[in-house]
Design a protein around this motif. Sequence first.
Motif, mmCIF file in Angstrom:
data_model
loop_
_atom_site.group_PDB
_atom_site.id
_atom_site.type_symbol
_atom_site.label_atom_id
_atom_site.label_comp_id
_atom_site.label_asym_id
_atom_site.label_seq_id
_atom_site.Cartn_x
_atom_site.Cartn_y
_atom_site.Cartn_z
ATOM 1 N N ALA A 32 45.057 29.999 37.512
ATOM 2 C CA ALA A 32 44.857 29.874 36.655
ATOM 3 C C ALA A 32 45.198 30.755 35.736
ATOM 4 N N GLY A 33 45.266 32.080 36.136
ATOM 5 C CA GLY A 33 46.132 33.052 35.685
ATOM 6 C C GLY A 33 45.433 34.667 35.147
ATOM 7 N N TRP A 34 44.465 34.687 36.449
ATOM 8 C CA TRP A 34 43.983 36.005 36.080
ATOM 9 C C TRP A 34 43.896 36.843 37.211
ATOM 10 N N HIS A 35 43.586 38.195 37.259
ATOM 11 C CA HIS A 35 43.371 39.080 38.135
ATOM 12 C C HIS A 35 42.085 38.949 38.558
ATOM 13 N N ALA A 36 41.954 37.957 39.889
ATOM 14 C CA ALA A 36 40.300 37.923 40.034
ATOM 15 C C ALA A 36 40.534 38.796 41.871
ATOM 16 N N VAL A 37 38.967 39.221 42.301
ATOM 17 C CA VAL A 37 38.762 39.679 43.554
ATOM 18 C C VAL A 37 37.442 39.306 43.701
ATOM 19 N N ALA A 38 37.343 38.864 44.958
ATOM 20 C CA ALA A 38 36.320 38.559 45.499
ATOM 21 C C ALA A 38 35.749 39.172 46.566
ATOM 22 N N ALA A 39 34.029 39.438 46.270
ATOM 23 C CA ALA A 39 33.198 40.065 47.186
ATOM 24 C C ALA A 39 32.216 38.835 47.521
#
Length: 143
Positions: free
Chosen positions: A24-31
């Motif tokens: 969707a265009g975001w900078h996302a990281v998962a934990a």
Amino acid sequence: MAKILVVDDDRRTASATAQWLCQAGWHAVAAGSVAEGLRIAARGGLAVCLVDAGLPAGGGAAIAAAARATAAGVGLVAVMPGEAGALATPAWADAALSWPASDGALLEAVEAAIAAGGRRREGPPHCPVLGDHPAMARGLGVV
């Protein structure tokens, strides 16, 4: 660029949500654990944390404290199972998001949290998927 941290003790859910936000265009990281979420939050630079409200041993509050220690304007969204308003929003969170959430509700929660923190999405997304579990490396396609 606004950075979003998604923390859920179900790695597949965290990964799928972060990957969807990236698309969707975001900078996302998962934990996929409280410990991993704490390490990422301690690095700073977060605009929003989407945190599973059911994390064990007060994990949501600990991640909230770590995120706020490095960025006062970070938006904290508690992700909660069930219908909206059925459960009280945790004290550590700015808002709650019922899960599973529609695409629109997820984007609305992220945008509201960023607007409240005074940050804006800028530039191209950079979306590392953290962890070594095979599910973290695959696009699951369903949030």
